[in-house]
Design an enzyme around this catalytic site. Structure first.
Site, PDB file in Angstrom:
ATOM      1  N   GLU A 341      30.239  29.901 -15.498  1.00 17.83           N
ATOM      2  CA  GLU A 341      31.608  30.274 -15.869  1.00 17.83           C
ATOM      3  C   GLU A 341      32.339  29.168 -16.630  1.00 17.83           C
ATOM      4  OE1 GLU A 341      32.919  31.441 -11.894  1.00 17.83           O
ATOM      5  OE2 GLU A 341      32.805  33.533 -12.562  1.00 17.83           O
TER       6      GLU A 341
HETATM    7  N1  IFG Z   1      31.359  33.477  -9.141  1.00 13.78           N
HETATM    8  C1  IFG Z   1      31.467  32.018  -9.153  1.00 13.78           C
HETATM    9  C2  IFG Z   1      31.619  31.357  -7.790  1.00 13.78           C
HETATM   10  C3  IFG Z   1      32.514  32.153  -6.861  1.00 13.78           C
HETATM   11  C4  IFG Z   1      31.997  33.571  -6.766  1.00 13.78           C
HETATM   12  C5  IFG Z   1      32.743  34.359  -5.700  1.00 13.78           C
HETATM   13  C6  IFG Z   1      29.034  31.916  -9.300  1.00 13.78           C
HETATM   14  C7  IFG Z   1      27.805  31.208  -9.815  1.00 13.78           C
HETATM   15  C8  IFG Z   1      32.099  34.215  -8.115  1.00 13.78           C
HETATM   16  N2  IFG Z   1      30.227  31.471  -9.751  1.00 13.78           N
HETATM   17  O1  IFG Z   1      28.921  32.817  -8.506  1.00 13.78           O
HETATM   18  O2  IFG Z   1      32.163  30.061  -7.968  1.00 13.78           O
HETATM   19  O3  IFG Z   1      33.849  32.118  -7.296  1.00 13.78           O
HETATM   20  O4  IFG Z   1      32.125  35.580  -5.433  1.00 13.78           O
END
Ligand code: IFG
Length: 535
Positions: A341
């Protein structure tokens, strides 16, 4: 029956009297109680099992013998004794011996059996005793978890119980499908102390997991002491989601966690998330920001707004210092560089950054693992890519020769709500009830990705919405045992209908271990008391 020939009746009577008295005092060895090993509820289910319809009973004459005097085997023996003694009160001792002990004991020994690999074991139980063998100590340790599950659930209680302590007899030959069997706790959104992590390690080991991934840094917190950049933990670790007091592990505490995990044949994987998810570091050191201005500490739950400055040399000096210090306290082969992200990082900067950071990790003798977006950079050899959201990245990774850690969010994210009524958790990926968490196969869930591309499954528990370990347990159990089975047991013949019956028998085991699990209505839990629903 040989007939006694006595010269005269007097001595015959005397002999008869002596024999009768002797028989009357000898401890009555009641015949073993028949038990059916095939009816037991082992999770993960073993590869093969042969039941012999008898049983072995632990008594106050039972001890644990290990072959030879290796400290490692004695430690495994002591681990088992420490699990058995509080509830049985049998004061089981651990002794070393060069040959199998007398009847009535448990014996752990190393025995070459190529088919079992590095983590497999053979558990042979009959009325006379228990013999656990393996190629290596790790296999003995996993066999010990099976021994625990073959004893009544009360075995896990911390105080003396009535017993009896019987195990069904037969032979189990067992070994894992995948060598990388993991779970993860995000200790950055909410901080969890050493004791919570040790408890998670214990519970994960009970289901034969061997990887504990710790999300040590994120926007809301930096949780590991870095001596060359002290404000990271001191300042960057002082809060968390919701504005709580946060916290961090000193390097001594982290080394204690690593040792605790190693004693349970588990590898800790430290994650330093970058270039995104880095606000805590950017708030701690202004020079790490492209504009030279320190960011504010962040206690919200947004993602994708932070980035290290890929164009600055100091960024890579900083990362080299961090990776050097983390690598020095992490005996495991991996360092997780995050990479997810990074919406605030220009694409070309992201690729430049990930390529440089891979070289830094390799220069400190560690292997890179990263979230699936890193596959958009040029992956070095031997990199592991953790699939979580974009299946195209998984295929990109495999094309570059990388192996996959399977964490598809819609199946493995333990912070997902069970259903729309679950008070904790999120549902951006899916609602994941216990049956859905179990009913999939990592080797077929993505077209073109097969077992040869996969290291194993890892089940991440993100902590935006949980701030006590009790709440972590509620989200992790009972879904993690199902993932443990997908990781360890063969895919053939797998069915939710069969698995849920075994899972039902783990309700009392969770309760005995003090695990505050979600009592899904899809399972007829073998709990003898109504578990108040926490939903
Ligand atoms: N995605 C984000 C996490 C977390 C997650 C919560 C990944 C690799 C959503 N990144 O999963 O940091 O916020 O469900």
């Amino acid at each position: 029956m040989p007939t006694l020939r006595i010269s005269n009746s007097g001595s015959a009577l005397l002999l008869l009297a002596v024999l009768t008295t002797f028989m009357a005092c000898a401890p009555k060895k009641s015949p073993p109680v028949p038990m059916d090993l095939a009816q037991e509820s082992i999770i993960p289910i073993p590869v093969s099992l042969t039941a012999t319809n008898s049983s072995f009973e632990l008594t106050n004459a039972t001890d644990i013998y290990v072959q030879g005097d290796s400290k490692e085997l004695l430690k495994i023996g002591q681990y088992l004794a420490d699990k058995l003694n509080p509830s049985t009160g049998l004061d089981i001792k651990v002794k070393s011996s060069n040959e199998a002990p007398a009847a009535g004991n448990i014996y752990l020994s190393i025995k070459k059996d190529a088919e079992l690999g590095a983590e497999g074991y053979v558990l042979s139980i009959n009325a006379e005793g228990v013999h656990l063998t393996a190629n290596a100590p790790a296999g003995l340790f996993w066999g010990v978890q099976t021994i625990r599950q073959l004893l009544p659930p009360e075995i896990e209680l911390p105080s003396k119980q009535a017993g009896p302590w019987r195990m069904a007899s037969g032979t189990i030959r067992d070994k894992p499908t995948y060598g990388f069997r993991g779970t993860m706790l995000d200790v950055a959104r909410h901080f969890f102390g050493v004791e919570d992590i040790k408890r998670f390690i214990d519970l994960a080991a009970y289901y034969k997991l061997n990887v504990m991934h710790l999300g040590l840094t994120n926007d809301q917190g930096w949780r590991i002491e870095i001596k060359s950049w002290p404000k990271l933990a001191e300042y960057g670790g002082k809060t968390e989601v919701g504005g709580g007091k946060g916290g961090y592990y000193t390097q001594e505490q982290f080394k204690d966690l690593v040792r605790y995990a190693q004693d349970r044949y588990m590898t800790i994987i430290p994650e330093i998330d970058m270039p995104g998810h880095s606000n805590a570091a950017l708030a701690s050191y202004a020079e790490l920001n492209c504009d030279g201005k320190a960011r504010e500490l962040y206690t919200g739950t947004e993602v994708g707004f932070s980035t290290f400055c890929a164009q600055k040399d100091i960024t890579y000096k900083f990362i080299d210092d961090v990776i050097r210090e983390v690598a020095a306290i992490s005996p495991g082969p991996y360092i997780h560089i995050g990479g997810d992200e990074s919406h605030a990082t220009k694409k070309e900067d992201y690729i430049l950054f990930v390529n440089k950071v891979q070289d830094i990790v390799l220069s400190h003798g560690k292997q890179v693992i990263g979230w699936d977006e890193i596959a958009t950079a040029s992956l070095k050899k031997n990199v592991f890519v953790q699939l979580w959201s974009d299946e195209k990245n998984a295929s990109l990774a495999v094309k570059q020769g990388a192996k996959l850690v399977m964490s598809p969010a819609r199946k493995t994210y333990l912070d997902m709500q069970y259903d729309s009524t679950t008070k904790l958790g999120l549902h951006w990926a899916a609602y994941i009830e216990v049956d859905s968490a179990y009913s999939w196969d990592p080797a077929t869930i993505i077209p073109g990705i097969t077992q040869k591309d996969i290291l194993g499954i890892e089940s991440p528990m993100w902590s935006e919405t949980v701030d006590t370990f009790d709440e972590v347990e509620y989200m992790v159990f009972p879904r993690l045992p199902g993932h443990a089975e997908l990781n360890w047991s063969p895919a053939t013949g797998r069915s939710w209908a069969a698995y849920k019956k075994r899972l039902a028998a783990h309700g009392p085991r969770f309760t005995a271990m003090g695990v505050d699990y979600y009592p899904s209505k899809l399972v007829e839990w073998k709990e003898d008391k109504d578990k108040k629903l926490k939903n």
